[in-house]
Design an enzyme around this catalytic site. Structure first.
Site, PDB file in Angstrom:
ATOM      1  N   MET A  21       0.846  -1.204   0.000  1.00 58.03           N
ATOM      2  CA  MET A  21       0.000   0.000   0.000  1.00 58.03           C
ATOM      3  C   MET A  21       0.876   1.246   0.000  1.00 58.03           C
ATOM      4  O   MET A  21       0.417   2.329   0.385  1.00 58.03           O
ATOM      5  CB  MET A  21      -0.940  -0.016   1.214  1.00 58.03           C
ATOM      6  CG  MET A  21      -1.894  -1.206   1.169  1.00 58.03           C
ATOM      7  SD  MET A  21      -3.396  -0.961   2.134  1.00 58.03           S
ATOM      8  CE  MET A  21      -2.725  -0.797   3.773  1.00 58.03           C
ATOM      9  N   LEU A  24       6.556   3.149   1.995  1.00 55.54           N
ATOM     10  CA  LEU A  24       7.501   2.033   2.065  1.00 55.54           C
ATOM     11  C   LEU A  24       8.465   2.124   3.243  1.00 55.54           C
ATOM     12  O   LEU A  24       8.851   3.204   3.660  1.00 55.54           O
ATOM     13  CB  LEU A  24       8.317   1.979   0.762  1.00 55.54           C
ATOM     14  CG  LEU A  24       7.484   1.760  -0.496  1.00 55.54           C
ATOM     15  CD1 LEU A  24       8.395   1.703  -1.716  1.00 55.54           C
ATOM     16  CD2 LEU A  24       6.650   0.488  -0.383  1.00 55.54           C
ATOM     17  N   GLY A  27      10.764  -3.294   5.556  1.00 54.20           N
ATOM     18  CA  GLY A  27      10.016  -4.555   5.456  1.00 54.20           C
ATOM     19  C   GLY A  27       9.566  -4.803   4.020  1.00 54.20           C
ATOM     20  O   GLY A  27       9.762  -5.886   3.459  1.00 54.20           O
ATOM     21  N   HIS A  28       8.980  -3.767   3.411  1.00 52.02           N
ATOM     22  CA  HIS A  28       8.561  -3.882   2.008  1.00 52.02           C
ATOM     23  C   HIS A  28       9.767  -4.208   1.120  1.00 52.02           C
ATOM     24  O   HIS A  28       9.688  -5.034   0.202  1.00 52.02           O
ATOM     25  CB  HIS A  28       7.950  -2.571   1.515  1.00 52.02           C
ATOM     26  CG  HIS A  28       6.714  -2.131   2.257  1.00 52.02           C
ATOM     27  ND1 HIS A  28       6.670  -0.975   2.980  1.00 52.02           N
ATOM     28  CD2 HIS A  28       5.490  -2.699   2.356  1.00 52.02           C
ATOM     29  CE1 HIS A  28       5.452  -0.822   3.505  1.00 52.02           C
ATOM     30  NE2 HIS A  28       4.721  -1.859   3.140  1.00 52.02           N
ATOM     31  N   GLN A  52     -10.461  -2.576   1.861  1.00 57.07           N
ATOM     32  CA  GLN A  52      -9.990  -3.371   2.993  1.00 57.07           C
ATOM     33  C   GLN A  52      -9.961  -2.565   4.298  1.00 57.07           C
ATOM     34  O   GLN A  52      -9.539  -3.079   5.327  1.00 57.07           O
ATOM     35  CB  GLN A  52      -8.632  -4.023   2.708  1.00 57.07           C
ATOM     36  CG  GLN A  52      -7.441  -3.090   2.687  1.00 57.07           C
ATOM     37  CD  GLN A  52      -6.164  -3.828   2.290  1.00 57.07           C
ATOM     38  OE1 GLN A  52      -6.008  -4.269   1.160  1.00 57.07           O
ATOM     39  NE2 GLN A  52      -5.241  -3.965   3.229  1.00 57.07           N
ATOM     40  N   GLN A 139       5.440 -12.028   6.773  1.00 58.02           N
ATOM     41  CA  GLN A 139       4.944 -12.787   7.931  1.00 58.02           C
ATOM     42  C   GLN A 139       4.331 -11.848   8.975  1.00 58.02           C
ATOM     43  O   GLN A 139       3.491 -12.260   9.773  1.00 58.02           O
ATOM     44  CB  GLN A 139       6.108 -13.599   8.526  1.00 58.02           C
ATOM     45  CG  GLN A 139       5.797 -14.373   9.796  1.00 58.02           C
ATOM     46  CD  GLN A 139       4.711 -15.409   9.607  1.00 58.02           C
ATOM     47  OE1 GLN A 139       4.530 -15.948   8.504  1.00 58.02           O
ATOM     48  NE2 GLN A 139       3.965 -15.690  10.664  1.00 58.02           N
ATOM     49  N   ASP A 141       2.018  -9.876   8.690  1.00 59.35           N
ATOM     50  CA  ASP A 141       0.559  -9.990   8.597  1.00 59.35           C
ATOM     51  C   ASP A 141       0.212 -11.467   8.432  1.00 59.35           C
ATOM     52  O   ASP A 141      -0.146 -11.935   7.341  1.00 59.35           O
ATOM     53  CB  ASP A 141       0.051  -9.139   7.428  1.00 59.35           C
ATOM     54  CG  ASP A 141       0.359  -7.677   7.656  1.00 59.35           C
ATOM     55  OD1 ASP A 141      -0.309  -7.051   8.481  1.00 59.35           O
ATOM     56  OD2 ASP A 141       1.321  -7.155   7.048  1.00 59.35           O
TER      57      ASP A 141
HETATM   58  P1  AMP Z   1       1.305  -3.058   3.479  1.00 57.80           P
HETATM   59  O1  AMP Z   1       1.883  -1.992   2.606  1.00 57.80           O
HETATM   60  O2  AMP Z   1       1.295  -2.711   4.951  1.00 57.80           O
HETATM   61  O3  AMP Z   1       0.007  -3.617   2.977  1.00 57.80           O
HETATM   62  O4  AMP Z   1       2.341  -4.270   3.394  1.00 57.80           O
HETATM   63  C1  AMP Z   1       2.711  -4.813   2.158  1.00 57.80           C
HETATM   64  C2  AMP Z   1       3.443  -6.096   2.404  1.00 57.80           C
HETATM   65  O5  AMP Z   1       4.600  -5.858   3.218  1.00 57.80           O
HETATM   66  C3  AMP Z   1       2.597  -7.125   3.155  1.00 57.80           C
HETATM   67  O6  AMP Z   1       2.816  -8.409   2.603  1.00 57.80           O
HETATM   68  C4  AMP Z   1       3.124  -7.031   4.557  1.00 57.80           C
HETATM   69  O7  AMP Z   1       2.960  -8.211   5.306  1.00 57.80           O
HETATM   70  C5  AMP Z   1       4.592  -6.752   4.293  1.00 57.80           C
HETATM   71  N1  AMP Z   1       5.208  -6.162   5.483  1.00 57.80           N
HETATM   72  C6  AMP Z   1       4.718  -5.143   6.236  1.00 57.80           C
HETATM   73  N2  AMP Z   1       5.531  -4.908   7.288  1.00 57.80           N
HETATM   74  C7  AMP Z   1       6.546  -5.802   7.209  1.00 57.80           C
HETATM   75  C8  AMP Z   1       7.705  -6.070   8.006  1.00 57.80           C
HETATM   76  N3  AMP Z   1       7.969  -5.377   9.114  1.00 57.80           N
HETATM   77  N4  AMP Z   1       8.525  -7.079   7.614  1.00 57.80           N
HETATM   78  C9  AMP Z   1       8.254  -7.793   6.496  1.00 57.80           C
HETATM   79  N5  AMP Z   1       7.190  -7.584   5.700  1.00 57.80           N
HETATM   80  C10 AMP Z   1       6.342  -6.605   6.053  1.00 57.80           C
END
Ligand code: AMP
Length: 271
Positions: A21, A24, A27-28, A52, A139, A141
């Site tokens: 989303m 960034l 993690g992303h 969502q 992981q 989520d």
């Molecule tokens: P989001 O932008 O929050 O929807 O996250 C996009 C992707 O990044 C999803 O698959 C999340 O699970 C993953 N994600 C978010 N935070 C982390 C993190 N701290 N470590 C690894 N992956 C993450």
């Protein structure tokens, strides 16, 4: 973007998709790195998916910075960014929702009605648009991972779901775009999540298997933090989210900010 991915498919180059989303963080980018290692080309999507978010959730104030996202994706050598407009994604009259039964219902599903239908729908649409060989999820989520794996297996999308470990700050807090909502005191308090998971992992390592005891360890560690309010602390099966496995899952509120975290107690706790 879609033309590029059509061409890559014709050229039989393998495509890794990283759905995000935007907003960034590292993690992303760890998902992008994994996708680069395992595919010829990487497509990243950045789409704040309105369906969502529930009423009263943070859709409007969710952090958005497309220029910064584009620069970070470019630095990470993403081959194409998919950033659909909301009305292109959901044309007026769109009324189809992808609902995964069972695993989507407890915990996050109960706390956020409609959330996983929104996730299931957008993931299905992203897979249909990009036709990736593999898609990368965090992981962090854990229930989303379980829902998406179920979805991909059930409707034969031919996409391999790859799961990457949670990237954490030095003090253990899992990176999240929502951490930006925390003020300094709340940020310090948020470490109770990883502290709770660490204590439960330690107990599991000493042989504790009683789910009620493990849950008590989790909730006591959250309740010891005055700024945090516990929403749930459970130990579940990582594939079905039914009670009684080894995945510890937590949701808390700190001020108005809702944070989640999890850890498979079979694994040593990082840090
Ligand atoms: P989001 O932008 O929050 O929807 O996250 C996009 C992707 O990044 C999803 O698959 C999340 O699970 C993953 N994600 C978010 N935070 C982390 C993190 N701290 N470590 C690894 N992956 C993450």
């Amino acid at each position: 973007m879609l033309e590029a991915s059509r061409r890559w498919r014709l050229e039989r180059r393998s495509i890794g998709l990283v759905p995000t989303m935007g907003a960034l963080h590292a993690g992303h980018l760890s998902l992008v790195d994994a996708a680069r290692r395992e595919n010829d080309v990487v497509v990243a999507s950045a789409f704040v998916n309105p369906i969502q978010f529930g009423p009263g959730e943070d859709f409007e104030r969710y952090p958005r910075d497309p220029e910064r996202d584009a620069a970070l994706f470019a630095q990470a050598e993403v081959d194409a960014i998919y950033r659909p407009a909301t009305d292109a994604m959901y044309s007026s009259g769109a009324s189809t929702r992808v609902h995964v039964t069972g695993v989507s219902e407890p915990l996050e599903g109960a706390a956020r009605p409609g959330h996983f239908e929104g996730v299931g729908t957008v993931v299905t649409k992203l897979f249909a648009a990009v036709e990736p060989d593999r898609a990368y999820f965090g992981q962090k989520d854990a229930q989303q991972v379980a829902v998406v794996k179920r979805l991909a297996a059930d409707i034969d999308l031919g996409v391999e779901i790859r799961v990457c470990p949670t990237v954490r700050e030095a003090d253990g807090l899992a990176l999240s775009s929502r951490n930006a909502y925390l003020d300094a005191a709340e940020r310090r308090a948020a470490v109770c999540l990883s502290r709770a998971l660490g204590l439960a992992a330690e107990a599991y390592g000493r042989g504790e298997r009683n789910p009620a005891r493990l849950q008590a360890i989790l909730s006591e560690a959250i309740e010891a933090e005055p700024l945090a309010r516990l929403e749930y602390a459970e130990v579940v099966d990582p594939a079905t989210f039914a009670a009684g496995g080894s995945l510890a899952v937590l949701a808390i509120l700190i001020g108005k900010t809702r944070l989640i975290d999890n850890h498979d107690l079979k694994l040593p706790y990082p840090g």
